[in-house]
Write a protein that holds these residues in place. Structure first.
Motif, PDB file in Angstrom:
ATOM      1  N   VAL A  99       6.629 -11.155  -6.543  1.00  0.00           N
ATOM      2  CA  VAL A  99       5.825 -11.372  -7.748  1.00  0.00           C
ATOM      3  C   VAL A  99       5.036 -10.098  -8.045  1.00  0.00           C
ATOM      4  N   LYS A 100       4.621  -9.970  -9.293  1.00  0.00           N
ATOM      5  CA  LYS A 100       3.834  -8.806  -9.698  1.00  0.00           C
ATOM      6  C   LYS A 100       2.451  -8.913  -9.057  1.00  0.00           C
ATOM      7  N   GLY A 101       2.056  -7.871  -8.331  1.00  0.00           N
ATOM      8  CA  GLY A 101       0.766  -7.915  -7.658  1.00  0.00           C
ATOM      9  C   GLY A 101       0.119  -6.544  -7.585  1.00  0.00           C
ATOM     10  N   LYS A 102      -1.139  -6.554  -7.237  1.00  0.00           N
ATOM     11  CA  LYS A 102      -1.887  -5.301  -7.150  1.00  0.00           C
ATOM     12  C   LYS A 102      -1.673  -4.649  -5.787  1.00  0.00           C
ATOM     13  N   ALA A 103      -1.537  -3.328  -5.817  1.00  0.00           N
ATOM     14  CA  ALA A 103      -1.418  -2.530  -4.598  1.00  0.00           C
ATOM     15  C   ALA A 103      -2.207  -1.251  -4.842  1.00  0.00           C
ATOM     16  N   ARG A 104      -2.348  -0.470  -3.799  1.00  0.00           N
ATOM     17  CA  ARG A 104      -3.113   0.767  -3.934  1.00  0.00           C
ATOM     18  C   ARG A 104      -2.430   1.853  -3.120  1.00  0.00           C
ATOM     19  N   PHE A 105      -2.075   2.957  -3.782  1.00  0.00           N
ATOM     20  CA  PHE A 105      -1.544   4.122  -3.081  1.00  0.00           C
ATOM     21  C   PHE A 105      -2.713   4.943  -2.571  1.00  0.00           C
ATOM     22  N   MET A 106      -2.683   5.309  -1.299  1.00  0.00           N
ATOM     23  CA  MET A 106      -3.728   6.148  -0.722  1.00  0.00           C
ATOM     24  C   MET A 106      -3.085   7.428  -0.212  1.00  0.00           C
TER      25      MET A 106
END
Length: 72
Positions: A25-32
């Motif tokens: 499903v479409k979800g929030k992620a964060r590239f660090m």
């Protein structure tokens, strides 16, 4: 104030988690990278949290941002 997303992709039910066998499903992620974070919306497994990163994103925008940060 809403978070800005630097990239978004909707799996449209076409991608499945191979471990959990459920649709991503479409979800929030964060590239660090190098103490910098960039919010994105990517296909995510609702069960185990696996985040799918498309090859064109990894070898395109992500690689360009990594090189820009390393040049600073």
């Amino acid at each position: 104030m809403a978070d800005k997303n630097y990239y978004t992709i909707d799996p449209l039910g076409k991608l499945r988690c191979m471990k959990c066998n459920v649709p991503l499903v479409k979800g929030k992620a964060r590239f660090m990278y190098l103490d910098n974070g960039f919010p994105v919306e990517l296909p995510v497994c609702p069960s185990c949290g696996f985040v799918y990163v498309p090859e064109e994103l990894a070898l395109g925008k992500v690689l360009a941002v990594e090189k820009a940060l390393e040049d600073k």
